[in-house]
Design an enzyme around this catalytic site. Sequence first.
Site, PDB file in Angstrom:
ATOM      1  N   GLU A 167      -6.620  17.503  49.772  1.00 47.24           N
ATOM      2  CA  GLU A 167      -6.053  17.685  48.438  1.00 47.24           C
ATOM      3  C   GLU A 167      -4.743  16.915  48.233  1.00 47.24           C
ATOM      4  OE1 GLU A 167      -5.729  21.878  47.634  1.00 47.24           O
ATOM      5  OE2 GLU A 167      -7.852  22.232  47.891  1.00 47.24           O
ATOM      6  N   GLU A 366     -14.229  23.309  50.526  1.00 48.88           N
ATOM      7  CA  GLU A 366     -13.592  24.606  50.249  1.00 48.88           C
ATOM      8  C   GLU A 366     -14.191  25.195  48.986  1.00 48.88           C
ATOM      9  OE1 GLU A 366      -9.308  24.832  49.881  1.00 48.88           O
ATOM     10  OE2 GLU A 366      -9.049  23.532  51.627  1.00 48.88           O
TER      11      GLU A 366
HETATM   12  O1  IFM Z   1      -5.198  27.964  50.367  1.00 50.80           O
HETATM   13  C1  IFM Z   1      -5.497  26.802  49.666  1.00 50.80           C
HETATM   14  C2  IFM Z   1      -5.805  25.680  50.637  1.00 50.80           C
HETATM   15  O2  IFM Z   1      -4.765  25.448  51.517  1.00 50.80           O
HETATM   16  C3  IFM Z   1      -6.079  24.406  49.883  1.00 50.80           C
HETATM   17  N1  IFM Z   1      -7.050  24.607  48.837  1.00 50.80           N
HETATM   18  C4  IFM Z   1      -6.885  25.719  47.965  1.00 50.80           C
HETATM   19  C5  IFM Z   1      -6.671  26.979  48.758  1.00 50.80           C
HETATM   20  C6  IFM Z   1      -6.505  28.187  47.810  1.00 50.80           C
HETATM   21  O3  IFM Z   1      -5.405  27.998  46.976  1.00 50.80           O
END
Ligand code: IFM
Length: 459
Positions: A167, A366
Site C-alpha cells: 500500500e 488483504e
Molecule cells: O491494518 C491495515 C494493514 O496494515 C494495511 N491494510 C489495511 C489494514 C486495515 O486498516
Amino acid sequence: MNDFPRFPPEFVFGAATASYQIEGAVREDGRGPSIWDTYSHTPGLVANGDTGDIACDHYHRYREDVALLRELGVTSYRFSIAWPRIVPDGSGPVNPKGLDFYARLVDELLAAGIEPAVTLYHWDLPQALEDRGGWRVRETAERFADYTEVVAGHLADRVPRWITLNEPWCSAFLGYSVGRHAPGAREGRGALAAAHHLLVGHGLAVQALRAAGVREAGITLNLDRNLPATGSAADRAAAVRADTQHNLVWTEPLLAGRYPGTEEETWGELITAQDFRRDGDLALVGQPLDFLGINYYRPIVVADAPYQEADPARRTATDNRYKEIRLEGARHTAMDWPVVPGGLTDLLLALKERYGDALPPVHLTENGSAEHDEPGPDGAVHDHDRIAYLRDHLAALKTALDAGVDVRGYYVWSLLDNFEWAYGYGKRFGIVRVDYDTQRRVPKDSYHWYRALISAQRD
Ligand code: IFM
C-alpha cells in the site's frame, strides 16, 4: 450446512499480518528504531497512547501463531519483514539476528506445509533514513534495494512469493500529506516525491529479487472504487481526481508505463515541476510483474468541493478538490467503512477492462473487517458480522474470477487482532482474538468458518 463457493484447485487461501502490527520486541536482538516507533511514542498521535512495543509478542510466540495457521489450513502466510531488524540504521551493517528470526519463521512455516509470502516494506522505515529525508529522497529507494538484496539473498530459496511494497498510497499520502501515518508530515510536493520514490524503490527491488532468482515478484496496492456522489459533471470530475490520487498514480506507471493523464487536473502546480522524475524511471517501474497484490476493503463516494487550503504554497497532495460522502444504506464496520462486496467485483472488472493482458494475475492480499467483537459468556467470540463480510467478499471475488479475471489467491486480514496504526489496539481485524493483557489467542467463529471453507475445497 454451509454452501461454500468452489475455487480452482490451485487457488491460494492465506492469512496476512505485518511486522510492526504484531511483533513487539522493538528493542531486541539489535533492531533499530523505525518511523512508527517515533510516531507512536509522540503523545497524541495514536489513540490511547498505544505503541507497537509489545503488540502481539509474535517475535517470541511465532511458533504458537504458525500452529494456528496450520490448524486453519491455509496454504500461504503473508507476513512482512521489519527493515530495521535487518539494517538497523537503514544503511551499513546488516544485523544477523534479524535475518535469523525470519529464517526461523520461514522454516517453521515450511515444516507446517505453509508457503511463506514476504512483504518487504509494510511501513516500518528505519528512522535513520527518515532523518535523511525519508521517501522524499531518492536515496531511500536505493537503500531499499540494498536491503532487498540482503533479504532475498538469505531467503529466496525458501520463499516463493515476494511483495515489494504494501500500500504505497498509505506510505506516501497518509504519511507525507495527511499526517495520520508515520512520519506524520503534511506536505504537497514532498508527498508526490515520496510516491515517485516508492515506485522507484519498487522497481529497484524487483531487479534485486530477479537477480536472486525468486519465483514470483509483485507489489500490493490498496485500490479503491471511487464513485461520484451524483451524476453531475462536477462530481464525476471529482471522482476522477480521487481515482488519480488513490489508484492511477500507481497503476498507470506500473501497468501501462506512463504517468496518469489526469495528474495535472488533480495536482495542478504541485506536479508540474516533477524534478524528482528521471529519464528511465518509467521503464524501471513498469517492469513485468508475476502478480499484482490488491487490498480491498470498501468503496469511496466523493463529491466536488473547493480546495480546503486557499494558499497554494501550503496545499497538501491530498487536497484535490473533493470530499468523501458517507454511503447511506450500507452497513458500516467498526472502522466506519461501508460494506459493499460488489465493489470488489467492479474494481477487478474495471482493472481488467483498462489494462487487458497487461494486468498480471491477481492475489487479493488483504480483505477483512474490524468489528466490535468481545468474548461472550462462553468465552468464544461470535463474530457473525465478520463472517458475513468474508463470505460476501469471497463470493464477489468468485464472480470476478468467473467473469475472466485471473485471480490466484485470497489472504484474510488479519490472522490476529493487532496494532491498527493510528487507531491503536481499539480496532480488531483478527480472526483470532488477542487478549493483550495475557497474550492469550482465542480463535473467533470467523476462524472456524474460514477453516471450514478451506477444508470444503478439498472435498
Ligand atoms: O491494518 C491495515 C494493514 O496494515 C494495511 N491494510 C489495511 C489494514 C486495515 O486498516
